[in-house]
Structures are given as C-alpha cells and as structure tokens.
Design an enzyme around this catalytic site. Structure first.
Site, PDB file in Angstrom:
ATOM      1  N   PHE A 149       0.811  -1.225   0.000  1.00 17.12           N
ATOM      2  CA  PHE A 149       0.000   0.000   0.000  1.00 17.12           C
ATOM      3  C   PHE A 149       0.838   1.266   0.000  1.00 17.12           C
ATOM      4  O   PHE A 149       0.356   2.333  -0.366  1.00 17.12           O
ATOM      5  CB  PHE A 149      -0.935   0.005   1.232  1.00 17.12           C
ATOM      6  CG  PHE A 149      -0.264   0.452   2.516  1.00 17.12           C
ATOM      7  CD1 PHE A 149      -0.146   1.809   2.811  1.00 17.12           C
ATOM      8  CD2 PHE A 149       0.276  -0.467   3.405  1.00 17.12           C
ATOM      9  CE1 PHE A 149       0.492   2.225   3.982  1.00 17.12           C
ATOM     10  CE2 PHE A 149       0.910  -0.056   4.574  1.00 17.12           C
ATOM     11  CZ  PHE A 149       1.022   1.297   4.853  1.00 17.12           C
ATOM     12  N   SER A 226       5.336  -7.039   3.275  1.00 20.19           N
ATOM     13  CA  SER A 226       5.930  -7.403   4.566  1.00 20.19           C
ATOM     14  C   SER A 226       6.680  -8.741   4.456  1.00 20.19           C
ATOM     15  O   SER A 226       6.417  -9.538   3.539  1.00 20.19           O
ATOM     16  CB  SER A 226       4.834  -7.465   5.629  1.00 20.19           C
ATOM     17  OG  SER A 226       3.789  -8.302   5.189  1.00 20.19           O
ATOM     18  N   CYS A 281       9.516   1.960   3.515  1.00 24.86           N
ATOM     19  CA  CYS A 281      10.443   0.867   3.844  1.00 24.86           C
ATOM     20  C   CYS A 281      11.858   1.400   3.983  1.00 24.86           C
ATOM     21  O   CYS A 281      12.732   0.707   4.469  1.00 24.86           O
ATOM     22  CB  CYS A 281      10.388  -0.222   2.794  1.00 24.86           C
ATOM     23  SG  CYS A 281      11.058   0.322   1.244  1.00 24.86           S
ATOM     24  N   GLU A 383       9.292  -4.552  12.956  1.00 22.52           N
ATOM     25  CA  GLU A 383       8.990  -3.340  12.185  1.00 22.52           C
ATOM     26  C   GLU A 383       7.702  -2.712  12.715  1.00 22.52           C
ATOM     27  O   GLU A 383       6.692  -3.397  12.843  1.00 22.52           O
ATOM     28  CB  GLU A 383       8.824  -3.726  10.707  1.00 22.52           C
ATOM     29  CG  GLU A 383       8.505  -2.553   9.809  1.00 22.52           C
ATOM     30  CD  GLU A 383       8.288  -2.978   8.353  1.00 22.52           C
ATOM     31  OE1 GLU A 383       7.598  -3.983   8.109  1.00 22.52           O
ATOM     32  OE2 GLU A 383       8.800  -2.276   7.467  1.00 22.52           O
TER      33      GLU A 383
HETATM   34  P1  NAD Z   1       1.496  -6.621   2.975  1.00 26.34           P
HETATM   35  O1  NAD Z   1       2.529  -7.683   3.066  1.00 26.34           O
HETATM   36  O2  NAD Z   1       0.373  -6.639   3.933  1.00 26.34           O
HETATM   37  O3  NAD Z   1       0.822  -6.623   1.520  1.00 26.34           O
HETATM   38  C1  NAD Z   1       1.600  -6.648   0.345  1.00 26.34           C
HETATM   39  C2  NAD Z   1       0.818  -7.365  -0.748  1.00 26.34           C
HETATM   40  O4  NAD Z   1       0.602  -8.713  -0.348  1.00 26.34           O
HETATM   41  C3  NAD Z   1      -0.551  -6.750  -1.014  1.00 26.34           C
HETATM   42  O5  NAD Z   1      -0.770  -6.718  -2.397  1.00 26.34           O
HETATM   43  C4  NAD Z   1      -1.505  -7.697  -0.304  1.00 26.34           C
HETATM   44  O6  NAD Z   1      -2.757  -7.774  -0.930  1.00 26.34           O
HETATM   45  C5  NAD Z   1      -0.787  -9.031  -0.380  1.00 26.34           C
HETATM   46  N1  NAD Z   1      -1.080  -9.900   0.759  1.00 26.34           N
HETATM   47  C6  NAD Z   1      -1.416  -9.518   2.032  1.00 26.34           C
HETATM   48  N2  NAD Z   1      -1.606 -10.595   2.812  1.00 26.34           N
HETATM   49  C7  NAD Z   1      -1.399 -11.677   2.045  1.00 26.34           C
HETATM   50  C8  NAD Z   1      -1.440 -13.086   2.291  1.00 26.34           C
HETATM   51  N3  NAD Z   1      -1.723 -13.564   3.497  1.00 26.34           N
HETATM   52  N4  NAD Z   1      -1.155 -13.909   1.281  1.00 26.34           N
HETATM   53  C9  NAD Z   1      -0.843 -13.429   0.068  1.00 26.34           C
HETATM   54  N5  NAD Z   1      -0.797 -12.113  -0.230  1.00 26.34           N
HETATM   55  C10 NAD Z   1      -1.058 -11.243   0.747  1.00 26.34           C
HETATM   56  O7  NAD Z   1       2.282  -5.226   3.033  1.00 26.34           O
HETATM   57  P2  NAD Z   1       1.666  -3.767   3.150  1.00 26.34           P
HETATM   58  O8  NAD Z   1       1.145  -3.567   4.520  1.00 26.34           O
HETATM   59  O9  NAD Z   1       0.800  -3.481   1.989  1.00 26.34           O
HETATM   60  O10 NAD Z   1       3.000  -2.889   2.945  1.00 26.34           O
HETATM   61  C11 NAD Z   1       3.870  -2.548   3.990  1.00 26.34           C
HETATM   62  C12 NAD Z   1       5.044  -3.505   4.043  1.00 26.34           C
HETATM   63  O11 NAD Z   1       5.764  -3.478   2.810  1.00 26.34           O
HETATM   64  C13 NAD Z   1       6.054  -3.112   5.104  1.00 26.34           C
HETATM   65  O12 NAD Z   1       6.513  -4.276   5.739  1.00 26.34           O
HETATM   66  C14 NAD Z   1       7.167  -2.455   4.316  1.00 26.34           C
HETATM   67  O13 NAD Z   1       8.435  -2.476   4.929  1.00 26.34           O
HETATM   68  C15 NAD Z   1       7.144  -3.283   3.081  1.00 26.34           C
HETATM   69  N6  NAD Z   1       7.776  -2.606   1.968  1.00 26.34           N
HETATM   70  C16 NAD Z   1       8.997  -3.074   1.555  1.00 26.34           C
HETATM   71  C17 NAD Z   1       9.671  -2.439   0.520  1.00 26.34           C
HETATM   72  C18 NAD Z   1      10.991  -2.951   0.048  1.00 26.34           C
HETATM   73  O14 NAD Z   1      11.397  -2.614  -1.054  1.00 26.34           O
HETATM   74  N7  NAD Z   1      11.700  -3.758   0.821  1.00 26.34           N
HETATM   75  C19 NAD Z   1       9.081  -1.337  -0.121  1.00 26.34           C
HETATM   76  C20 NAD Z   1       7.827  -0.904   0.332  1.00 26.34           C
HETATM   77  C21 NAD Z   1       7.186  -1.545   1.371  1.00 26.34           C
END
Ligand code: NAD
Length: 498
Positions: A149, A226, A281, A383
């Site tokens: 997101f 995540s 992130c 985190e």
């Molecule tokens: P999230 O892991 O909740 O969601 C990411 C994606 O995974 C979304 O499209 C979501 O629909 C999908 N998803 C969620 N739960 C799932 C499941 N159980 N099974 C399969 N798919 C699932 O992450 P978020 O809250 O949207 O984003 C924040 C996280 O992203 C933070 O941990 C942040 O550090 C990380 N992030 C990392 C980077 C990087 O480059 N390392 C960049 C941006 C954000």
C-alpha cells in the site's frame, strides 16, 4: 459508492466474486469506495489477455516499446495533480509526498526508455576459427507484480515499466487498500500505445495472490510487502517453477557519530523517521547515538524537532505528514508504543490518541520518541512502520554498526559523520543492502538498483537498474559459424586448456 474493478485486456472489467474490500479515506476514517476482490477465474482471464498480447508485443522492436514508455511518462506527468490527489485520498500521505511517489515511479519509466540500449547483448568475434559467440536478452513471457500500500505509484512502475519495456506482458495485483492509482496507470499505459492486454490490473487479496503463484503461464513474479508474506510468495512461487524476487520489511538504523553535523543530522532524521507517517520501507525508525554527549544532545534536539511537526490531513499544505493508512494499522502502531513502555524504554513523546479537530475519526498518530531502547526488546526487533523513532545508545562505532548488522532486517542504514575513513569502513562492513553516508534515506536512483539483505529481500535480484533488466529477461547465448567450402579444414574444435 464508487467501486474499483479490474483492468483486463484494455478495459475495465467488473468483478464477479461478490467479495469487496473497503477503501478508506484515512483523513476521516470513512469508507469512500470499495474494491472488487478477484476470483481465480478472473486472474485466469487476465493471464489469457496477457498471453494473447504477448507474441506481438515481444516482437515489437525495443525502440518502439521505448516510445510507448516516453509517451507514458508524458501522460503521467500531464496527470500528476490528479494522480497525486487520488493517491493521497486513499493512502493518507500529504500531496507533496504523493507527487514524490509518482515522480520516483517516473524515474524508473525514464530508465525503461533506455531499453534498446539496455537489452543489447555481448559479442565475441573469433572465439574459435570462424566462430563468433553472442548473447541476447529475451522476454520471459507473462509476468506479474504484487505491490504494497505504501507506494502505490512508484512500486508498480518499478516492476511493470521495466518488465513491459523488456517485451513481457504484465499482471499487476496492487494493494487492496489503495488500488485507484494503479488502475489509472494501466489506463494511461494503454493510452500511451501499449496494446490491450500488455498491462492488466487484477485487484484482490490472498486469493488473487495464490492464483498468480500457481498459474503455470506466469513466468516471473515480483513482490514487495511485509517479510512473512514475501517469504511465502518467494517459496511458493519458486516451488511452482517461477522466477521470484520478494522484497520485505525493514528497520533501518541511522548512526550518529560524535563528529556528525548535529544540525544536519537532526533535520535529516526528523524527516526520515516521521515523513509519510513512517510508512516507508526506507524510513529511519532507529537512531543509534555514539557516546553519551552525542546521545544527550541528539535526544534533546529531536524532542523539539519532533514536537514541531504538524500532523494534518493529506491536503493540508503545511502538514509534515498525514494519517496512517487504516484504523488497524493505527492500532498496531499504538500497541508497539505500549510494548516499548512495557519493555522499559523511555517514552519521551507519545503520539497515541492523537486527534485532529474536525477529523476526530481520522487515522492520525502523533510523533513518538523513545530513548534507551535496548536490542533485546521486541519493539526494537520488529517493524513498527509508523511515526515512531527509537533511540539506542552505543559507546562506539563498532557497537553501533553491530546493531545494524545483527538486526533481522537489512534494507537500508545511514551514518552521520565527518570522518571519511570511518564512513568508508562502515559502508564496506555493514550487513545491509543500501547505505547512506550523511544521506538519511539512501534510495538508489533508478539507473542503480534497489534491494535489501537478510529478511528484507528473498531472491537474488534487485528492483530496476541493470538488475531489473536481468530479472525480467532470460539470456540466450549463440555460438555460430558459417563454414565455407571445405568443412574438413574448419572442423569445430572445442577449445582446451592446452
Ligand atoms: P502486505 O505484506 O500486507 O501486503 C503486500 C501485498 O501482499 C498486497 O498486495 C496484499 O494484498 C498481499 N497480501 C497480504 N496478505 C497476504 C497473504 N496472506 N497472502 C498473500 N498475499 C497477501 O504489506 P503492506 O502492509 O501493503 O506494505 C507494507 C510492508 O511493505 C512493510 O513491511 C514495508 O516495509 C514493506 N515494503 C517493503 C519495501 C521494500 O522494497 N523492501 C518497499 C515498500 C514496502
């Protein structure tokens, strides 16, 4: 109520699952729209559209594909204001940050405009008698991207722009929390000249993600989110024979040395820790001060700097940051603040229960600051992803660097110092993927490459830059000879060591 559906084969397609996710306005706490959550069959339809578009798109010469990227860049720029407002309204970040989100995506689109040059292979003339060897990079086929997101414009562009420029067709599964900007980007890509089916958007949750991971026609998956989900996507995708890169969470450390320019360090870290409500992130949620005097001075100045921040609605031009993305995320951040208190860290600023007059139900969290955080605390190890800065006191650079090196996450880190040799040594030794020297958020420019280490990334290829081109293509190496006349004289000899 406004509804967001899917974008398949060049048009908006209504979701048929009957399942929807709520899209909030984080400023008010109200549901402002709902997003259709795809079934496996809807993902199949997107794959079929991407497959149908693939042969012609992969055969389109790279210069023409680059022209589509140039036009896409122009269109996104022309729509910057609308995109930024849409993004802010669903995410909650302030307009300036939303424009930055779109602009960082455009930087990668600009990089992808260089694809004719980037796809050139290598050539060796005369590798044997009359024998030449050359390599070529070819598209993988239908590819997919699953995005978080927190950067709903930049991260889809990291993936889709490079993959599509390389000749692949693409399915994007954006975060269900703020899917409207990714949908607009797909429309603009079509308008820019990418044929229908080249970029598809399937909205959804775990059902759509699992359908992507097991679909045999999808050759590569890029994920950002995540860490637990990243690991799941990596292992499941790889088990199903796909190429996978999966970026995860972070807990970036900023080390403040006694010889740092303290004015600059405080100014930089207040922005890096609290900007975008800490939902980056590459945010800097841990400050490690070296020596008691440095620690005391840093903490005293940071209290004032953080107190001076204005938390406001996302359209408030004077606000430093806006609400966090959801009520659930606000509660999670506040729980971590309580955990820090329970674990014995010293809470100097408490952002819990922050309300804004006229927006009492918005998802606001005030700036929070902890001192005396210890490495053993769970609130340090995990985190938080909110406007919370944790100060850890260290006695030496070695002790400070070991904290960053030993942390489970290894996305980014920074050092603030005027000692070039110490900075150089730190950058070389620290076990983290992206390092800033007097730079608080060391996000590499688009023509370099983005990626963390340890639990911040699974898979071995980074986003964009030369690594991005590698991820979205496969290499083929050709050894050729054109014997002329007497074949006997030119018999192929495998070179030997002798
Ligand atoms: P999230 O892991 O909740 O969601 C990411 C994606 O995974 C979304 O499209 C979501 O629909 C999908 N998803 C969620 N739960 C799932 C499941 N159980 N099974 C399969 N798919 C699932 O992450 P978020 O809250 O949207 O984003 C924040 C996280 O992203 C933070 O941990 C942040 O550090 C990380 N992030 C990392 C980077 C990087 O480059 N390392 C960049 C941006 C954000």
């Amino acid at each position: 109520m406004r509804e967001v559906h899917h974008f398949i084969g060049g048009k908006v397609v209504s979701g048929q699952s009957g399942r929807f996710g709520d899209i909030y306005n984080p400023n008010t706490g109200e549901v402002q729209a709902r997003v259709a959550l795809a079934t496996e069959a809807e993902l199949d339809a997107a794959v079929a559209a991407a497959r149908a578009a693939l042969p012609a798109w992969a055969a389109t010469n790279p210069q023409r594909r680059a022209r589509v990227m140039f036009e896409f860049k122009r269109l996104v720029e022309a729509n910057m204001n609308e995109l930024a407002h849409l993004l802010s309204s669903e995410h909650g970040k302030v307009i300036a940050d939303s424009k930055g989100d779109v602009q960082r995506g455009l930087d990668v689109v600009e990089f992808a405009c260089g694809v004719p040059h980037l796809l050139k292979g290598e050539y060796t003339e005369g590798a044997g008698p009359g024998i030449d060897v050359f390599s070529m990079r070819q598209a993988l086929g239908v590819c997919a991207g699953i995005t978080p997101f927190n950067f709903p414009a930049m991260i889809p562009c990291w993936m889709a722009a490079v993959a599509i420029a390389c000749g692949n067709t693409f399915i994007l599964k954006p975060s269900e929390k703020d899917p409207s900007v990714p949908m607009r980007l797909a429309e603009l890509m079509l308008e820019a000249g990418a044929p229908a089916g080249v970029l598809n958007v399937v909205n959804g949750d775990k059902v759509a993600v699992d359908a992507i991971l097991k679909h045999s026609d999808i050759k590569a998956v890029s994920f950002v989110g995540s860490s637990d989900i990243a690991q799941y996507v990596y292992s499941t995708g790889a088990a199903n024979g796909k190429r996978v890169q999966a970026m995860g969470g972070a807990k970036n450390h900023g080390i403040i040395m006694p010889d740092a320019d303290m004015d600059q360090a405080v100014k930089d870290i207040v922005g890096a820790a609290y900007g975008s409500a800490g939902e980056r992130c590459m945010a800097l949620p841990v400050a490690v001060t070296v020596g008691k005097k440095t620690g005391d001075e840093f903490v005293a100045r940071m209290i004032d700097a953080a107190r001076g921040l204005k938390v406001g609605i996302s359209t408030d031009k004077d606000a430093h940051y806006g609400p966090v993305v959801s009520a659930q995320h606000k509660a999670k951040i506040e729980n971590y603040i309580q955990m820090g208190v329970d674990e014995g860290a010293k809470l100097l600023l408490d952002g819990r229960g922050h309300t804004l007059q006229g927006h009492e139900n918005g998802f606001f969290v005030g700036p929070s600051l902890f001192d005396n955080v210890k490495p053993g605390m769970r609130s340090y190890q995990e985190e938080i992803f909110g406007p919370v800065l944790q100060v850890v006191r260290a006695e030496s650079l070695e002790e400070a660097a070991a904290l960053a090196t030993n942390h489970q996450y290894g996305n980014g880190c920074a050092i603030f110092t005027s000692n070039g040799r110490a900075a150089r040594e730190f950058a070389a030794q620290v076990n983290v993927g992206m390092v800033g020297i007097n730079v608080p958020i060391p996000v590499p420019v688009a023509y370099h490459t983005f990626g963390g280490w340890k639990r911040s990334a699974f898979g071995d290829t980074n986003q964009h830059g030369p690594e991005g081109i590698k991820f979205w293509t496969k290499i083929k190496t050709v050894t050729q000879r054109w014997p002329d006349g007497d074949v006997g004289d030119q018999a192929f000899v495998i070179p030997t060591m002798g």
